[in-house]
Every structure is written in structure tokens, then in C-alpha cells.
Design a protein around this motif. Sequence first.
Motif: not given
Length: 440
Positions: A179, A212-213, A216-217, A221
Amino acid sequence: MIPVEQAETIILGLVHPFDADRDSEVLELLDASNRVLASTVTSALDFPHWDNSAMDGYAVRYVDVQACSAESPVRLEVVETIPAGYKPQHTIEAGQAARILTGSVMPQGADTIVIQEDTQRTGDVVTVLAAPKPQAFVRRQAAFYQAGAPLLPAGLRLQAPEMAVLAAAQCAQVTVYRRPRVAILSTGDELVSINQPLQPGEIVDSNQYALASLVAQAGAMPLRLGVVRDDPEALKAAIASAIDQADIVLSSGGVSVGDYDYVEDILTALGGNIHIRAVAVKPGKPLTVATFGGEAAEGRSQLNAQTLPISYSPLSTPHSPKLYFGLPGNPVSALVTFWRFVEPALRKLSGLPEAAWKPTFVRAKTQVDLRSDGKRESYLWGQLHLVDGLYEFALAGGSHSSGNLINLAGTSGLAVVPMGQTHIDSGESIRVMQIGSPKG
Ligand code: AMP
Ligand code: MG
């Protein structure tokens, strides 16, 4: 200030996709959910694994039943029943049949299935009342996939259907790209964390959460590095450390031309190559894009050794520069620039195929008049709805000032008003960038 498409081209040109050897890892299949395959998977198994029946019925020899009908039925001796998971014990000889259930293995000698609706059963005898077609309802071994051929290509993101294919092929472990590590820094003296009581003039660091969201989506990382004060030395150390830890660094704030906006100077001092300073996009004009390391810049590790206690540990070879995005601070601008510019870079880095890099634009009918100052390409947030099979765009209610973030909630599309255009009338066809539908 450069046009949006030029910025997109520059950014994608700066990204070197992950290397299948260097940037991959072997994971247990379930742990690889949502990851991207780093190498083509082949299987030693044929699909179907053996000739089998597509229906409940009787496995027969076609020659025995080819002439039969309700008026002249054929009677066959049923020599065995073949349920799922059972290996047939008999070879079907002339005048014989086997009771067979869907998915079960065809017995030797039989070549055709008579569906049970065309039969009558009495004890060990089945009466066939209609002639089937030759080889009817037989799924041939390897008809769907032949052992050794490419089963799934590199670059495919592993979702539920791919999980099913890999599990069926007994691929207990798969080689996937790692990732991407994305460091997230918020800059600004006014920023406080979500739990701190607000004093006058303070603002919660909402960008940390939004970015951050989004990271991640996108399957990457997020490394949440918190808030950095508008202090050149603190910023320099934080940015250098972020570059060391991550493949991509996102900072928000401090990239406009205010008295406390130091980011660009610091990037240069750290040995970064600045590729973009401003983009003709609204919101999001003050976007900075820089690279560190790779073919473009030299001397950075030496600089780090002087400024940081952390030793420089290369995460990638000199051919893969670290990418730095200095996003505008206001939350709407940070989100829009992420969707429009960062996400494509992340998708390319992740090893996805080229067709999946750029955002998806759809044509839609706007339900209201759209306005822009015409000086930049404007992105107006709202919702995409399917009405009678055609997209319609509903502009989010409330203020479209870039200082407002409240009406961002529920955004599923960004309507594009091209540069040079100041209004689009309701009912007209527009381009809308889709938000939140996974790609690649
Ligand atoms: P700047 O780009 O630093 O001038 O910031 C522009 C605006 O965005 C200011 O009103 C900031 O308070 C706000 N802002 C900056 N960073 C953040 C953040 N991390 N979260 C929420 N708002 C922010
Ligand atoms: Mg600021």
C-alpha cells in the motif's frame, strides 16, 4: 497558473508506478482484499475441473436416445446416482444411464444429459420422453478456463469477484503491491485537535480527517503526522521527516502567499524540485507539487542527515521520486484538489492500469443555473442522481464559498464550469466528475 489538464499531465508524468518486484508483498488471500495484483495469476486447474452436468437429470449416451419421443420413449437402466462431490463408479454402457445432479461429474461412456423434466422414473428404470440435443447440458472440462492461461492480470484490484476466482483456483496466497504510504501534515497556528476546547480564532484540523479517510479509501496507508505550527524550522523538520517516511506527502495550508506561508521556501531548501505552484482551478488555486529524490533531485539525503536525527532509509530506488502535494488549507479546496490531482497520482502509483488513473466524468443535466467567475475551471459540489436512466446534477444548497464546508456532506459529483465560461443555464448538459465510486 496552469490549466487543470496540464497540471494533471505533469502530475501523472511525475509518478513512477510501483515495481512488481521491489514494491510487492505476498499475502494470505483474505488479507489481500482491495489490494492490487502485482503479477499475473495462472492456475494449474482447469475450469470446470472435469466434465459435469449443468442440470439435474440423467447422464446418457446420445445414440441411445436420439430418436426417442413421447410416442416412442426409450427405457434405460439406471446404474448409479451421482450426487455432488461423488466420483462415478460405473461406465455407462448401451441401454444404461446414471442419475446425475447439477455440477456432478459426468460418468465415463455418457456424453449427454437428459433433463429430469423429460423423464419418468420407476425403480431402476428411467423412461426418456424427448430426444435431447447431442452433448446437451454437459459443461466440458476447461470450457471456461484452461490451466496455464492467464487467470487474472497484474494491476487488477481484488474485490469480491476476484476473491471468488482466486479461492476457487486455490490461490491461498497472492502477490500484491504494497500500500502506498501517504503522510498527512496540517499546517497552521490556528489549528487544534478534535478534542481540544475551542478558543476564539481556533479551527479544528478537519483536513487531517478528510485526507486520512480519502487516502484509506484509495487503498493507501495514511500516516497522520498531526499539526505543525507556522514556524519555518518546525515545518522544515516535519516536512523532511514526512518525506522520509512516505511515498507521497500531503500538507494542507500555508501554500498561498500570506505572511505565514512558508511551505514553498522550505521545499526548495530541502532540495525539492517544484513542478507546480498554482493551478487555474476553483477551489484550489494555490496547489504546490514537488518531487524529492528520483532522477530529478539530488543531495536531499545529505541535507536530511544534517537536519534530522532520523537516518534516511530509501523506500524506493532513485528512479521513484517522492511526491509532495502542498494542498490549500481550506477544507473544500483540500478535498477538491485531492479528488482532482492526488487521487489519480495514487492510482498510478498503486499499479492500477492506465485506464483507471484519471477521474470519471459523466454527462449530466444540471437542475439549476451554475455560475463561475470564468477565470478558472470551477468545480461546484453537489449530488449526481439518475433520473430515468440519465444523470442529473443537483447543486448542493447553501454557500459555495470555499470557506464553507458544511454543505460538502453527501457530495457525489463536482460539476465542471470550464474556464472562460461564467454561467450554465439549468437544463443544459454539463460534465460532472464522479466522487466516491471506486475505480480500478
Ligand atoms: P491557509 O492555506 O493556511 O491560508 O489556510 C486557508 C484556510 O483554511 C484558513 O481559514 C485556515 O484556517 C483553514 N485551514 C487550514 N488548514 C486547515 C485544516 N487542517 N483543517 C481545517 N481548516 C484548515
Ligand atoms: Mg495557514
